[in-house]
Write an enzyme that holds these catalytic residues in place. Structure first.
Site, short mmCIF file in Angstrom:
data_model
loop_
_atom_site.label_atom_id
_atom_site.label_comp_id
_atom_site.label_asym_id
_atom_site.label_seq_id
_atom_site.Cartn_x
_atom_site.Cartn_y
_atom_site.Cartn_z
N LYS A 11 -21.94 -28.11 -3.90
CA LYS A 11 -21.80 -27.85 -5.33
C LYS A 11 -22.60 -26.60 -5.66
O LYS A 11 -23.83 -26.61 -5.60
CB LYS A 11 -22.29 -29.04 -6.17
CG LYS A 11 -22.01 -28.88 -7.66
CD LYS A 11 -22.50 -30.08 -8.44
CE LYS A 11 -22.00 -30.04 -9.88
NZ LYS A 11 -22.41 -28.81 -10.59
N LYS A 49 -18.68 -35.46 -8.15
CA LYS A 49 -19.91 -34.72 -7.81
C LYS A 49 -20.97 -35.71 -7.38
O LYS A 49 -21.10 -36.80 -7.93
CB LYS A 49 -20.39 -33.89 -9.01
CG LYS A 49 -20.58 -34.65 -10.30
CD LYS A 49 -20.93 -33.68 -11.44
CE LYS A 49 -21.00 -34.41 -12.78
NZ LYS A 49 -21.28 -33.50 -13.91
#
Length: 374
Positions: free
Chosen positions: A128, A275
């Site tokens: 990420k 995520k």
């Protein structure tokens, strides 16, 4: 028309006894007048009659994006003025602005957080990136809210004429520097510090694997100097996921993204994109500045902030000395990290991450119910 050089300031006499101070800081123009300070929008989109007097209407319209929208004035300043004349409350004006922002935002795929309730084996895993989300429409970059990022022509050279979803990325632990560059509107050489990292091709009607391959092939064939595709690997199971998360966070990365195999691109939040991070994060609006003590005497000690639900608390860690000397303005939306929520919904151990330039404005809740100090 005259202009203000980067890093310079200019005094302009107003109606009061003291002159107003106009500045250009990294391509972001400001004025000390109440009209500029009281706008509840990102600082790079604010304008006022003093900036327009110095720089001219055409330059200010181009800088704030008003020319493209045909308003002839800063969008938020104009809507706020209409609201005031109509007797509407500031919160109502902010809510209207938030709706307008949502209407012009590009159709991005947004992630949910992984709650350990899904087996991520065989999902596609990638780091990420701690940068600024950017949508390339084939000609220009746009933020999540539909605001243009003014990248130089040499930066976009070699990018395709079809849309790409990605991140403007300056490296790990460089989020604030990245923000300071992309918010500039003078297409400066500072963009040489960034890359556009593409991780999807929204217009390609195919499963994720083929869309990612489309990105890879374009980047490897065109070889753009400031763009690349984001590599992914198959997740082999939860132990592999935990190991990779620890590795990335140990290097200063933000976390991981997991993409469901064979999934299609869809606008809005989707459980096909998750995520994974060791910490939580959220956004809050700055509502006050708490004076510092001890070694921080004479500058900011903490930011008093408010969540969308009205909860107030202070964020006193994570701020650099420079940010304490020149803290985010009242009304600015910031990102912060925290461990968990207390029983009454206040984030525990909040830490400042940075200013959000692509966050939707939000109105304050009617009443703040609690307050805590970091």
């Amino acid at each position: 028309m005259a202009d203000i050089a980067d890093g310079a300031k200019l005094e302009l006499q107003g109606s009061g006894s003291k002159p107003y101070i106009l500045k250009n800081t990294g391509g972001v123009y400001s004025c000390s007048c109440p009209a500029w300070r009281n706008q509840s929008i990102a600082i790079e989109r604010r304008t006022c009659k003093h900036l327009r007097k110095v720089r001219g209407d055409a330059a200010e319209d181009a800088r704030t994006g008003a020319a493209a929208s045909g308003t002839g004035a800063a969008p938020a300043a104009k809507s706020a003025g209409k609201a005031k004349k109509a007797g509407a409350s500031p919160d109502a004006a902010e809510a209207k602005e938030a709706k307008e922002a949502k209407d012009k935002a590009p159709p991005l795929l947004l992630a949910h957080s992984w709650e350990t309730d899904v087996d991520l084996t065989d999902w596609w895993m990638s780091e990420k990136l701690d940068g600024v989300r950017a949508y390339w429409d084939g000609q220009r970059f746009w933020s999540r809210l539909g605001n243009e990022f003014f990248a130089p022509a040499w930066f976009t050279a070699g990018l395709p004429d079809f849309p790409l979803d990605g991140e403007l990325f300056g490296g790990r632990k460089r989020f604030q520097r990245t923000v300071s560059i992309v918010r500039r509107q003078d297409r400066s050489d500072d963009w040489k510090e960034l890359f556009f990292v593409a991780f999807d091709a929204p217009s390609v009607d195919a499963p994720f694997e083929k869309r990612l391959e489309h990105c890879r092939k374009w980047m490897e064939d065109a070889k753009p100097a400031y763009a690349k595709w984001h590599t992914h690997e198959r997740c082999k199971g939860t132990p592999h996921l935990r190991e990779e998360l620890e590795r990335v966070e140990g290097l200063g990365g933000e976390g991981l993204m997991l993409r469901k195999p064979g999934s299609r691109y869809e606008a809005g939040r989707s459980h096909t994109l998750l995520k994974v991070k060791s910490f939580k994060d959220d956004e809050a609006r700055v509502v006050g500045h708490v004076a510092g003590a001890g070694r921080h005497k004479g500058r900011l000690g903490a930011l008093e902030v408010e969540l969308r639900n009205g909860k107030r608390f202070s964020v006193g860690t994570g701020l650099s000395d420079a940010e304490r000397e020149a803290p985010p303005a009242i009304g600015t939306v910031i990102t912060f990290r925290y461990q968990e929520l207390s029983d009454d919904g206040v984030p525990r151990f909040p830490s400042y991450v940075g200013v959000r330039i692509d966050a939707a404005p939000f109105a304050a809740a009617p009443k703040a119910k609690s307050k805590a100090r970091a």
